[in-house]
Design an enzyme around this catalytic site. Structure first.
Site, short mmCIF file in Angstrom:
data_model
loop_
_atom_site.label_atom_id
_atom_site.label_comp_id
_atom_site.label_asym_id
_atom_site.label_seq_id
_atom_site.Cartn_x
_atom_site.Cartn_y
_atom_site.Cartn_z
N HIS A 45 0.44 -14.33 -24.31
CA HIS A 45 0.21 -15.03 -25.61
C HIS A 45 -1.02 -15.67 -25.33
O HIS A 45 -1.02 -16.94 -25.24
CB HIS A 45 1.19 -15.93 -25.72
N ASN A 61 -3.93 -22.63 -35.99
CA ASN A 61 -4.80 -21.40 -35.97
C ASN A 61 -4.41 -20.39 -36.80
O ASN A 61 -4.88 -19.44 -37.08
CB ASN A 61 -4.80 -20.81 -34.64
N HIS A 102 -2.60 -14.47 -31.36
CA HIS A 102 -1.46 -14.74 -30.91
C HIS A 102 -1.09 -14.14 -29.83
O HIS A 102 -0.55 -15.01 -28.57
CB HIS A 102 -0.62 -14.54 -31.91
N GLU A 105 21.70 -31.86 -34.56
CA GLU A 105 22.30 -31.16 -33.30
C GLU A 105 21.21 -30.56 -32.44
O GLU A 105 21.25 -30.77 -31.49
CB GLU A 105 23.54 -30.27 -33.71
N PHE A 123 29.69 -26.62 -34.44
CA PHE A 123 28.21 -26.93 -34.65
C PHE A 123 27.22 -26.59 -33.23
O PHE A 123 26.26 -26.85 -33.42
CB PHE A 123 28.01 -28.26 -35.23
N HIS A 139 34.99 -25.19 -40.29
CA HIS A 139 34.87 -26.28 -39.00
C HIS A 139 35.63 -25.82 -38.01
O HIS A 139 35.81 -26.69 -36.88
CB HIS A 139 35.41 -27.61 -39.66
N ARG A 159 41.10 -32.44 -31.54
CA ARG A 159 41.07 -33.50 -32.47
C ARG A 159 42.65 -33.83 -32.76
O ARG A 159 43.00 -35.19 -32.95
CB ARG A 159 40.46 -33.05 -33.75
#
Length: 563
Positions: free
Chosen positions: A56, A185, A250, A307, A334, A370, A417
């Site tokens: 790269h 760039n 690149h 997060e 999450f 969730h 929980r």
């Protein structure tokens, strides 16, 4: 930089003052040397990429002046000046110069980045660690911690949300010793950035309370970049953002015409590949390495709802190797938001402790969005990432101890929980370090007829079911598999003692996707898991709907025993 010899510069105009002539001579000579160093670095980049037929080069070419000035930002080229063979081995198996630098492979690499935007978050973490340590240990008459952090960001990094999240926090936290250099760039792996990117990044960073500069044509005027760095050094409140734009490349190699044109332009066409002019070797000995950065002394960091940035910043804090232990917490579902950063924790040997709460369908009323189902399986698949799912206070304490003492690997502790027993009879903080152990057994010297294996809140279901079976005269064993990867590393003799293969009838119980469980439940065993997205309702109702009750575990076990 200082040198003993001065050039014979016939083009300098005569001046009335000898001192003035000497001053101009010194400055001209210094600029000439700086430019030669940059040109040499650029040609080493070209040679390395052409030799590897991969790489790269875009940012490395475009930011060569920046890298040379900071002496070490472009890590592999300055490091390679003392070992050209490393550059010849770019991207080759087993080399110290992999395609993306890795902190566990090459000395001098602070962090492993790779996924775009991670370096920005890491830099914020490094700066936060320095600020915390400075606030704790520096005194008015004794400054111990006083370092700066420099980070290079490309267009792809600017697109990734994690860079925005982390930069927002850096501005909020007044990390004024952090300098971010943006290689604008206008080019990414897909082509010009205009395909998907049009915002004013400098304006974005100003809005995030950063001090911003734009430096044009650094190739012809390196002093403009030096001036921006000096302004950043003198800033006492805000982090600094420096925008600089040059190269269009690149990734990939250059064709022969490109290389020929570059060599002619830099008067390099008579030199062999990987040539280093002597003055450049003289400079790797004269320039000191720049180190890192300065914040509040509080121990709780308010990340907000970020997060991904939280995990990336935590990696930076951990990789500062200052003795700080960083802790990141969110809902288990999450973890997907920050999976790349968690993976890099493991890859980089960053001892981050991840606390993932609300770990199953037992979350209940919040519903399938969730309720994590596949997350445990995904995290367990990450190499060098112990995933603990403790059943009670005893196992939680044990998991915490293992995580804290394991400074070269991250850990995930998945916590529930819903209400659970504080401590189940038979659980052990000490045994957690083995990953799996026997909680209860009424088999005596005989082998059990059936083994019930569970994790987390489902371990109590296994124990309740075992009691029912024992009342009916069955010989049953309950095993906690609190951490699969630790259990897998135990000696075969120990694993056979806990869960012998000669007992083919096992019931694995976990309120998550069942992949991987058959290895522990046995060929003739059954797994009670979750193969859909859960359900919305009170957690006991949800558990009952999906079969997570003592009665259902007992029913499944009995059906196995009668086969």
């Amino acid at each position: 930089m200082y040198f003993n010899k001065k050039p014979n510069n016939q083009n300098l105009k005569e001046n009335n003052s000898i001192d003035k002539i000497d001053k101009i001579d010194d400055e001209s000579f210094q600029r000439l040397i700086d430019k030669k160093c940059v040109d040499n670095v650029r040609m080493l980049i070209v040679d390395a990429v052409q030799n590897a037929k991969a790489g790269h080069p875009g940012m490395a070419l475009g930011m060569a002046e920046v890298g040379c000035m900071l002496c070490g930002i472009i890590q592999e080229i300055p490091s390679g000046l003392t070992g050209i063979e490393d550059l010849r081995c770019l991207c080759k198996l087993g080399s110290r110069t992999p395609g993306h630098p890795e902190n566990t492979v090459t000395d001098g690499i602070e962090v492993t980045t790779g996924p775009l935007g991670q370096g920005v978050a890491n830099a914020v973490g490094l700066a936060l660690a320095e600020a915390h340590l400075a606030a704790r240990f520096n005194k008015p008459d004794c400054v111990i911690i006083d370092h700066r952090i420099y980070c290079i960001m490309g267009d792809g990094c600017a697109m990734e949300g994690i860079s925005h999240e982390a930069a927002s926090l850096a501005g909020l936290w007044n990390l004024h010793k952090l300098t971010l250099i943006y290689d604008d760039n206008c080019n990414t792996i897909d082509g010009p950035t205009t395909l998907a990117f049009s915002e004013d990044i400098s304006a974005r960073f100003r809005a995030l309370d950063w001090k911003t500069f734009t430096v044009d044509n650094i190739h012809d005027d390196m002093d403009s970049f030096k001036d921006a760095l000096l302004s950043a050094f003198n800033e006492t409140r805000k982090p600094t953002f420096i925008r600089e734009g040059t190269s269009k490349a690149h990734h990939g190699t250059f064709d022969e015409d490109d290389v020929k044109e570059m060599k002619q332009k830099l008067v390099w066409d008579h030199r062999e590949p990987f040539h280093v002019i002597p003055v450049v070797y003289s400079l790797s000995s004269r320039l000191p390495r720049l180190l890192c950065a300065s914040l509040p002394s509080g121990r709780n960091i308010s990340y907000g709802v970020r997060e991904h940035a939280m995990a990336g910043i935590s990696n930076g804090i951990a990789l500062r190797r200052s003795g700080l232990i960083t802790f990141a917490a969110t809902f288990l579902t999450f973890s997907d938001y920050m999976k790349n950063s968690v993976r890099l924790s493991a890859l980089s040997h960053a001892g981050v402790l991840y606390s993932m709460t609300h770990d199953s369908i037992g979350l209940g009323e919040d519903g399938p969005t969730h309720q994590p189902v596949e997350q445990l399986a995904g995290l367990r698949a990450v190499p060098r990432l112990p995933v603990f799912r403790p059943a009670d206070g005893n196992e939680t304490a044990g998991a915490y101890k293992v995580a804290i003492t394991s400074r070269k690997v991250p850990s995930v502790i998945a916590l529930s929980r819903q209400k659970v027993a504080a401590n189940l009879e038979g659980t052990s903080a000490k045994e957690v370090e083995r990953g799996g152990y026997i909680v209860s057994d009424n088999s005596g010297k005989c082998k059990p007829e059936i083994i019930l294996l569970g994790t987390g809140t489902e371990l109590c279901l296994c124990e309740g079911s075992a009691k029912m079976l024992r009342k009916e005269g069955r010989k049953g064993r309950v095993v906690s598999l609190v951490c699969w990867s630790l259990f897998d590393r135990q000696p075969l003799e120990y694993k056979e003692r806990v869960s012998p293969r000669s007992v083919p009838k096992g019931v694995g119980v976990e309120a998550g996707f069942p992949i991987g469980w058959k290895e522990y439940a046995g060929d003739g065993g059954v797994v009670i898991g979750v193969e859909d997205f859960g359900a919305s309702g009170a957690y006991l109702d949800t558990f009952m709907k999906l079969g997570f009750t003592e009665e259902n575990v007992t029913k499944v076990a009995k059906s196995l025993l009668t086969q």
